[in-house]
Write an enzyme that holds these catalytic residues in place. Structure first.
Site, short mmCIF file in Angstrom:
data_model
loop_
_atom_site.label_atom_id
_atom_site.label_comp_id
_atom_site.label_asym_id
_atom_site.label_seq_id
_atom_site.Cartn_x
_atom_site.Cartn_y
_atom_site.Cartn_z
N ARG A 278 8.65 -5.39 -4.08
CA ARG A 278 8.17 -5.93 -2.89
C ARG A 278 7.51 -7.75 -3.16
NH1 ARG A 278 5.79 -2.88 1.10
NH2 ARG A 278 5.57 -1.21 -0.37
N CYS A 346 15.23 5.15 21.70
CA CYS A 346 14.61 6.08 22.52
C CYS A 346 13.70 7.02 21.56
CB CYS A 346 15.84 6.97 23.14
SG CYS A 346 17.17 5.99 23.95
C1 PLP Z 1 9.11 1.36 -5.97
C2 PLP Z 1 9.13 1.17 -7.50
C3 PLP Z 1 8.86 -0.12 -7.88
C4 PLP Z 1 8.68 -1.33 -6.94
O1 PLP Z 1 7.77 -1.36 -6.41
P1 PLP Z 1 6.88 -2.76 -5.55
O2 PLP Z 1 5.90 -1.93 -5.00
O3 PLP Z 1 8.07 -2.87 -4.63
O4 PLP Z 1 6.79 -3.68 -6.68
C5 PLP Z 1 8.96 -0.27 -9.15
N1 PLP Z 1 9.04 0.99 -10.19
C6 PLP Z 1 9.11 2.13 -9.54
C7 PLP Z 1 9.43 3.19 -10.54
C8 PLP Z 1 9.47 2.39 -8.37
O5 PLP Z 1 9.46 3.53 -7.78
#
Ligand code: PLP
Length: 421
Positions: A278, A346
């Protein structure tokens, strides 16, 4: 910080006016900024300077090939959670030694694919999975490097649907059973234990849960070493949050996060891996949509836009907040008014915001959803037979479509008709 700013009253992506992209590709669309993607990757990379490390972008946040290639060129590794993502990493030119395979339900086919194509490590999430990896590695005459994902039983204080580090969550093995499970790993053929993995959730806006988890990992490292295991790599997951509501949120910076990592585990001499998703792509992307109608309800005004929950599901799924801004900057002093901002699907859940103060808008105006670069395009669907919306990448004054909008025929022709019809 990102590179979506107003210039002379119009919102730009780097040096390209969003209205120009809209005129060229139609709305709605996603647009990403190369400079922002690069900046965010470098923030993490710099935060871990001085310690052996690899930043593995968690591509589930945004996995377009052009985004992956942009990050790979900076030296990023990739964290993948499916065979499809593994194939995407390979297609973007990554070698196996820069690909980490996470996820609780790796199938035999996925394990075989990764062992054949090369893998930096599997982050193992259960004993049965470990047995399967051992079996397939033995069958292939390979050695599978593994870490074991431990669940530290820490409350990440984030939305329930994206918390992963409490004992009630499905992820990892309880840290209290770690020594037993590492002993099993050491006894199985075809496996090489190299470290520990942890990931406690997403959109964390406080460092305290990370600290609690990493201190537990540090302690476990010493216990496991005393038990005779080689622990040379710590994968500390992703999870650092971004400011969705800019006016009142200030999550920790990658630099502070890096300092915390060094403080908690820096003395152990391990290579550090992190898997941010993220924070790398979230603020590097917008969803741009056009107002179709302004509809007066009994006690409110609805802004009906051409983007919908199938294009950006976060508000419907996580009650997520996105800043929504007009592409034409309102003149100073313009009075704002509340709108319910909704899509055409919808479902009442197809509501992006209720009572959101916006400058007066009319049909044909463009609005931009900020912080839509992570868990946006990748979670979109064709519900209501709405085509997947295009993705566009900007670099300086250039832009390119990096995923085109399918035609109706392309969508319909994916269906096949059985003989009896
Ligand atoms: C989703 C996930 C991430 C990334 O998480 P962010 O919050 O987007 O940084 C990293 N490692 C694992 C194992 C994940 O499931």
């Amino acid at each position: 910080m990102d590179h979506f700013l107003y210039r002379d009253g119009a919102l730009y992506a780097e040096d390209v006016p969003l209205s120009e992209i809209a005129a060229s590709v139609g709305t709605p669309f996603y647009v990403y900024s190369t400079a922002t993607l690069e900046r965010h990757f470098k923030l993490f990379d710099d935060a871990l300077e001085g310690i052996d490390h690899l930043v593995c972008y968690a591509m589930k946040a945004a996995s377009n090939q052009a985004i992956l290639k942009t990050l790979a060129a900076l030296g990023a590794g990739m964290d993948v959670v499916s065979g499809g993502e593994y194939a995407r990493a390979k297609a973007a030119g990554l070698t196996g030694d820069r690909i980490v395979f996470s996820g609780i339900g790796k199938t035999r086919d996925e394990v075989r694919m990764a062992l054949t194509g090369g893998i930096r490590q599997f982050n193992v999430e259960s004993e049965p999975e470990m047995q399967v990896i051992s079996e397939i590695a033995t069958e292939l005459g390979a050695i599978a490097p593994i870490t074991i994902r431990v669940n530290p039983d820490v409350d990440a204080k984030t939305h329930a649907k994206i918390a992963t580090g409490k004992s009630e969550n499905k992820f990892g093995i309880p840290i209290s059973r770690a020594r037993e499970v590492y002993a099993l790993a050491a006894s199985l053929p075809g496996l090489k234990v190299i470290g520990i993995d942890v990931h406690i959730g997403s959109q964390l806006t406080d460092l305290a849960p990370f600290e609690a988890a990493y201190l537990k990992v540090a302690e476990l490292t010493e216990q496991l070493r005393a038990d005779g295991h080689e622990i040379s790599r710590l994968d500390l997951g992703g999870g650092l949050g971004i400011p969705y509501e800019r006016s009142n949120e200030a999550p920790p910076l990658p630099a502070d996060y890096g300092a915390l990592i060094k403080k908690c585990v820096g003395h152990l001499g391990c290579e550090i891996e992190i898997e941010p998703g993220r924070l790398i792509s979230g603020n590097a992307g917008l969803m741009v949509s056009e107002v179709i109608y302004v509809k007066s309800g009994e006690d409110r005004e609805f802004l009906i836009i051409d983007g919908a929950m199938n294009d950006l599901i976060r508000p419907a799924m996580y009650d997520a907040y996105h800043d929504i801004v007009p592409v034409i900057e309102p003149a100073a002093g313009t009075l704002r008014q509340p709108y319910d901002i909704v899509g055409p699907v919808c479902e009442s859940g197809d509501t992006f915001a209720k009572g959101r103060d916006m400058p007066p808008l009319k049909a044909g105006d463009l609005v931009a959803f900020r912080s839509a670069g992570a868990y946006g395009a990748v979670m979109s669907s064709e519900y209501n037979t709405r085509p997947l919306i295009p993705e566009v990448l900007v670099k300086g004054d250039q832009f390119a479509v990096i995923r085109a909008r399918p035609t109706f025929d392309e969508m319909i022709n994916r269906d096949t008709i059985p003989e009896w019809l």
